[in-house]
Design a protein around this motif. Structure first.
Motif, short mmCIF file in Angstrom:
data_model
loop_
_atom_site.label_atom_id
_atom_site.label_comp_id
_atom_site.label_asym_id
_atom_site.label_seq_id
_atom_site.Cartn_x
_atom_site.Cartn_y
_atom_site.Cartn_z
N TRP A 226 0.70 -0.88 0.12
CA TRP A 226 0.00 -0.04 -0.22
C TRP A 226 0.89 1.22 0.02
CZ3 TRP A 226 -5.16 0.08 -0.88
CH2 TRP A 226 -5.80 -0.93 -0.71
N GLN A 227 2.06 1.04 -0.16
CA GLN A 227 3.01 2.19 -0.18
C GLN A 227 2.67 3.50 -1.19
OE1 GLN A 227 6.99 1.31 -1.68
NE2 GLN A 227 7.71 2.36 0.16
N LYS A 228 2.10 2.83 -2.46
CA LYS A 228 1.55 3.97 -3.48
C LYS A 228 0.20 4.00 -3.49
CE LYS A 228 5.73 2.85 -6.31
NZ LYS A 228 6.23 2.27 -7.65
N GLY A 229 -0.58 3.59 -2.41
CA GLY A 229 -2.03 3.79 -2.25
C GLY A 229 -2.61 2.45 -3.23
N ASN A 230 -4.15 2.71 -3.55
CA ASN A 230 -4.96 1.71 -4.09
C ASN A 230 -4.16 1.40 -5.60
OD1 ASN A 230 -7.10 0.80 -6.10
ND2 ASN A 230 -7.76 0.38 -4.02
N LEU A 231 -3.90 0.13 -5.93
CA LEU A 231 -3.22 -0.29 -7.16
C LEU A 231 -3.98 0.16 -8.38
CD1 LEU A 231 -0.68 -1.70 -7.51
CD2 LEU A 231 -2.11 -3.81 -7.96
N HIS A 232 -5.50 -0.14 -8.31
CA HIS A 232 -6.23 0.44 -9.56
C HIS A 232 -6.34 1.79 -9.62
CE1 HIS A 232 -6.77 -3.82 -9.23
NE2 HIS A 232 -7.38 -3.82 -8.44
N ASN A 233 -6.61 2.54 -8.32
CA ASN A 233 -6.83 3.88 -8.33
C ASN A 233 -5.62 4.61 -8.81
OD1 ASN A 233 -9.42 3.58 -7.63
ND2 ASN A 233 -8.99 4.00 -5.42
N ASN A 234 -4.61 4.11 -8.36
CA ASN A 234 -3.03 4.70 -8.80
C ASN A 234 -2.88 4.78 -10.48
OD1 ASN A 234 -0.64 5.74 -7.91
ND2 ASN A 234 0.47 3.83 -8.38
N VAL A 235 -3.47 3.63 -11.16
CA VAL A 235 -3.30 3.60 -12.63
C VAL A 235 -4.31 4.77 -13.16
CG1 VAL A 235 -3.77 2.27 -14.58
CG2 VAL A 235 -2.73 1.06 -12.74
#
Length: 396
Positions: free
Chosen positions: A233-242
């Motif tokens: 979760w370092q970069k936040g939600n995986l799908h929302n990040n994209v």
């Protein structure tokens, strides 16, 4: 709408749900359902298909047209379709796909719906025996689209015994309360590519733990859960990040097109492009592992397809209702307890498992002495390493 009496009747409790009829024919009633409590909405099409496959073509065409009206909203299609989907859904008849089955399947592929997870009766229609020859068939279904599975992931269907009727009643259940118990930890392969992954594992492995070797390994693996979750979760939600990086990249490229000489915008575009490529690569690896589509070895960033596979698999691999030893139907949160009670009744109980008399003619094939001894020889460290390192990267 019918020339021979009433075919479809819909009743509802106005204190629970509001119903609006959108369109109707003699084979289907399209409705919009809205819950009174939380204003949740779904489209529902109640079907009673014609006995003639030629007349059913009008129904298939109507469903395909209605899909455009539904759009990306939750949609369920339920009722008597008067056609099977697969050859094994009938106890008698042709062993090949008929015209009626093929046209039914083509319709479902076109409108992109699938069977909702169900339990109970499999053959939903029974034909009264004629000269000692009856027939069982599955022609009643509850179908849903992808948006329905997303909005109501815990929904399921129960097909009840038909008793004196020739059809099994289908009950669609949409639980309003979702369990909030913590999710099970699952290792996602993509975090192994993270530059901090090795250091994270090394720090935990330095912990001094007393006890048996197997205990120390398990203990360290458990201690790894928290730092690995943090890494995931370092970069936040995986799908929302994209989605966020894609929008940012689009904006920067529009700015660069308007001002091509700006080095600042160009540098920001290059940096964002790298971050976006990393994000979609992480998402693809995550979804590929979760959906277990092994035949797609290289992938094509088709995350929408992977999302569909994941949702369809989750829909199939759930047990929402089960009959216990007393013949009582148990649903919801009480289902796991039925399994525990069932297996506790015979697992771990004492019993004499050694036979007093062994029939020497029972085993006709035996291993040679050398091969038999090889089966029980000590396993070497090299063999263990070869087996462990031979596991595919996309395996759990």
């Amino acid at each position: 709408m019918c020339d021979k009496g009433t075919r479809i009747i819909i009743g509802w409790d106005p204190n629970v749900v509001n119903v609006m009829v959108v369109a109707l024919t003699d084979q289907v009633m399209h409705c919009l359902l809205r819950t009174v409590q939380n204003d949740k909405r779904m489209f529902a099409s109640f079907v009673y298909a014609s006995n003639s496959y030629i007349k059913r073509r009008k129904l298939w065409s109507d469903l395909c047209m209605h899909k455009g009206f539904v759009g990306n909203h939750p949609w369920t299609i339920l009722g008597d379709f008067n056609a099977s989907l697969f050859v094994d859904e009938s106890t008698s008849g042709s062993s090949r796909m008929t015209i009626a089955m093929r046209e039914f399947k083509e319709c479902l592929d076109e409108i992109q719906v699938t069977d909702l997870n169900y339990s109970g009766i499999n053959f939903t229609w029974n034909q009264s025996p004629l000269e000692n020859h009856g027939m069982l068939k599955k022609i009643d279904r509850v179908l849903v689209n992808e948006a329905f599975l997303t909005e109501y992931p815990n929904a399921y269907t129960i097909f009840q015994p038909y008793r004196i009727s020739d059809h099994s009643p289908a009950v669609l259940k949409v639980p309003s309360i979702v369990s909030t118990r913590p999710k099970m930890f699952r290792f996602s392969n993509y975090i192994a590519e993270n530059e901090k992954f090795r250091d994270c594992v090394a720090d935990v492995w330095k912990e001094q733990i007393e006890g048996h070797v197997m205990y120390t390994i398990v203990r360290r693996l458990r201690l790894l859960k928290k730092p690995l979750r943090k890494l995931m979760w370092q970069k936040g939600n995986l799908h929302n990040n994209v989605i966020r990086l894609r929008d940012k990249l689009d904006n920067l490229q529009l700015q660069l097109d308007a001002n091509p000489s700006s080095e600042e915008i160009r540098d920001a575009e290059i940096k964002t492009l790298k971050e976006y490529n990393d994000a979609i690569w992480d998402e693809e690896r995550f979804l590929k592992q979760k959906s277990k589509v092994e035949w797609l070895q290289v992938g094509d960033s088709n995350s929408k397809y992977f999302h569909k596979v994941v949702k369809a698999k989750a829909n199939r691999c759930r047990i929402n209702a089960v009959t216990n030893n007393e013949g009582i139907l148990v649903e919801g949160a009480a289902v796991p307890e039925v399994f525990i009670q069932h297996y506790s009744s015979f697992l771990g109980t004492s019993a004499n498992g050694s036979p007093s008399h062994v029939d020497t003619g029972l085993f006709t094939s035996k291993l040679p002495q050398q091969m038999a001894l090889d089966m029980v020889r000590p396993v070497t460290d090299a063999e263990i390493k070869e087996a462990m390192f031979g596991i595919g990267d996309d395996k759990a």
